[in-house]
Design a protein around this motif. Structure first.
Motif, short mmCIF file in Angstrom:
data_model
loop_
_atom_site.label_atom_id
_atom_site.label_comp_id
_atom_site.label_asym_id
_atom_site.label_seq_id
_atom_site.Cartn_x
_atom_site.Cartn_y
_atom_site.Cartn_z
N ARG A 54 -6.47 2.93 11.30
CA ARG A 54 -5.08 2.70 11.69
C ARG A 54 -5.00 1.63 12.77
NH1 ARG A 54 -0.72 5.70 14.84
NH2 ARG A 54 1.00 5.91 13.38
N ASP A 88 -1.65 9.14 8.53
CA ASP A 88 -0.77 8.30 9.34
C ASP A 88 0.31 9.13 10.03
OD1 ASP A 88 -0.52 5.62 10.21
OD2 ASP A 88 1.23 5.34 8.93
N PHE A 101 -0.09 2.62 10.07
CA PHE A 101 -0.97 1.88 9.18
C PHE A 101 -0.13 1.01 8.26
CE2 PHE A 101 -3.50 1.31 5.33
CZ PHE A 101 -4.70 0.89 5.87
#
Length: 107
Positions: A54, A88, A101
């Motif tokens: 990320r 995420d 992300f």
């Protein structure tokens, strides 16, 4: 959704138990009873790999920082690209100031 393949009574029971955990100490005790040290470390490693992906870290950097294999890193990356967006979502809750992300394959 891919989650249909894991749905069932036993999984529901496990997830309900996880949702009942009250604090970090209780989490540690529950997962220590539930999993081997290796299983917990593998789960924690995958989550850290997700965090570093990320943050747009390279595979080589992630491998050095976490000890994860490129196969593990690739598996986590596939979850970002084709999964349920849960990594995420959870990382966004833990680190709200970080950017989500950005999937270059998304249109």
């Amino acid at each position: 959704m891919q989650i249909d393949k894991i749905k069932g009574h036993q999984t529901d029971q496990l997830f309900k138990a996880v949702l009942e955990l009250k604090d970090m100490e209780e989490c540690y005790r529950f997962f220590d009873d539930l999993c081997t040290i290796s299983e917990i470390q593998s789960l924690a490693q995958r989550f850290e790999v997700a965090h570093l992906l990320r943050l747009k870290k390279t595979y080589e950097t992630i491998k050095k920082e976490t000890g994860a294999s490129t196969a593990t890193i690739s598996r986590v990356r596939r979850c970002f690209d084709y999964g349920n967006e849960a990594y995420d979502e959870m990382l966004g809750r833990l680190y709200p100031d970080e950017q989500p992300f950005q999937n270059p394959r998304a249109k």
